[in-house]
Structures are given as structure tokens and as C-alpha cells.
Design a protein around this motif. Structure first.
Motif, short mmCIF file in Angstrom:
data_model
loop_
_atom_site.label_atom_id
_atom_site.label_comp_id
_atom_site.label_asym_id
_atom_site.label_seq_id
_atom_site.Cartn_x
_atom_site.Cartn_y
_atom_site.Cartn_z
N GLY A 56 0.82 -1.20 0.00
CA GLY A 56 0.00 0.00 0.00
C GLY A 56 0.85 1.25 0.00
O GLY A 56 1.91 1.30 0.64
N PHE A 57 0.37 2.26 -0.71
CA PHE A 57 1.10 3.53 -0.77
C PHE A 57 0.10 4.66 -0.96
O PHE A 57 -1.04 4.47 -1.40
N CYS A 58 0.52 5.87 -0.63
CA CYS A 58 -0.32 7.05 -0.83
C CYS A 58 -0.38 7.35 -2.32
O CYS A 58 0.66 7.48 -2.98
N GLY A 59 -1.58 7.47 -2.85
CA GLY A 59 -1.77 7.76 -4.26
C GLY A 59 -1.45 9.19 -4.63
O GLY A 59 -1.36 9.53 -5.81
N VAL A 60 -1.27 10.05 -3.64
CA VAL A 60 -0.95 11.46 -3.90
C VAL A 60 0.57 11.67 -3.95
O VAL A 60 1.10 12.16 -4.94
N CYS A 61 1.27 11.27 -2.88
CA CYS A 61 2.71 11.53 -2.80
C CYS A 61 3.58 10.29 -3.00
O CYS A 61 4.79 10.41 -3.16
N GLY A 62 2.98 9.10 -2.98
CA GLY A 62 3.74 7.88 -3.22
C GLY A 62 4.39 7.25 -2.00
O GLY A 62 5.05 6.22 -2.12
N THR A 63 4.22 7.85 -0.83
CA THR A 63 4.83 7.28 0.38
C THR A 63 4.38 5.84 0.59
O THR A 63 3.20 5.54 0.51
N HIS A 64 5.34 4.97 0.86
CA HIS A 64 5.03 3.57 1.15
C HIS A 64 4.39 3.49 2.53
O HIS A 64 4.91 4.04 3.49
#
Length: 143
Positions: free
Chosen positions: A72-80
Motif C-alpha cells: 500500500g502507498f499514498c496515491g498522492v505523494c507515493g509514500t510507502h
């Protein structure tokens, strides 16, 4: 000695917040080629179990990276945000997301047989090869 640590953290842009009811103090590293491709190096994580919740869940993207796990990751900034086992729902959360928690111990390394030669950790840890990891999971399935 293990203690229960409750913790919250945010992705880089702040759109997703992760809430943990239990955070292990044992840090692990995965050297598999998929983890290294995903993050540019070994995946350093702590097992946070199944009591994990999120604020801003609509921003989370999930990639089914294998038959047994998803990332899973943030769809906005890409953070794992997590590596989650499908069968148990356990979340392995990147240690970098959780800050410098006192009492953490670097305990284990998996897929040590896939670790490239250009880096090596000095810590003495438990190590498992890929086949040993798969055998461990398949014997758990038989229980």
C-alpha cells in the motif's frame, strides 16, 4: 522484552494517516528483488499486526504484488505505507514512516540470498533465504 507501542504517523503530503495499536520493537529487512525495486533498497520494516487503521483511506492505492501479499502507498505523494499479508492481514510498516522510536532492535533479514554484494549490514541478525521463508509460510499453512 516486547512492549506494546501505539503510534500514528503520516505520509509525506499528509493526506494519509496511519494509526497503529501495536508496533513491534523488532526491525526486519527484506532483500528480495521486489522490495528493492519498490523502494530502491532493502525494505526496513516492523510488524504492526492487524490492528492498523487509516485516515484518508480514499488516497491509499494497493498493489497485489504476489499471491500472498499486497503493498500500500499514498496515491498522492507515493509514500510507502505497508506490506500486508493477505492471509493474516498483518501489516509490515516501513520503519522510516514511524520515526526514531527508542528501544528498536534490528532483529532479522529475509531473502538474504537475493541481497546484492554492494551493501552489507554490520548487525548480527537472524537470516533466512527465500526458500527458507517460503518453507516457513507453507508449514504455517499446514497447521
Amino acid at each position: 522484552m516486547s512492549k506494546t507501542i501505539k503510534k500514528s504517523s503520516r505520509c509525506l503530503c499528509g493526506q494519509v494517516e496511519i494509526h497503529l495499536d501495536h508496533m513491534s520493537q523488532q526491525v526486519g529487512a527484506c532483500h528480495c528483488s521486489m522490495c528493492r525495486t519498490w523502494g530502491g533498497g532493502p525494505y526496513m520494516e516492523v510488524n504492526c499486526g492487524t490492528d492498523v487503521s487509516f485516515t484518508g483511506e480514499e488516497h491509499i492505492k494497493v498493489y497485489a504484488s504476489s499471491d500472498w501479499a499486497e503493498r500500500g502507498f499514498c496515491g498522492v505523494c507515493g509514500t510507502h505505507l505497508f506490506y500486508r499479508l493477505k492471509q493474516t492481514g498483518e501489516h509490515m510498516v516501513p520503519i522510516g514512516l514511524l520515526g526514531d522510536e527508542p528501544g528498536l532492535v534490528f532483529k532479522s533479514q529475509v531473502f538474504i540470498d537475493e541481497k546484492p554484494d554492494f551493501y552489507s549490514f554490520a548487525n548480527q541478525t537472524q537470516t533466512l533465504t527465500g526458500p527458507e521463508v517460503f518453507a516457513l509460510f507453507s508449514s504455517a499453512d499446514e497447521s
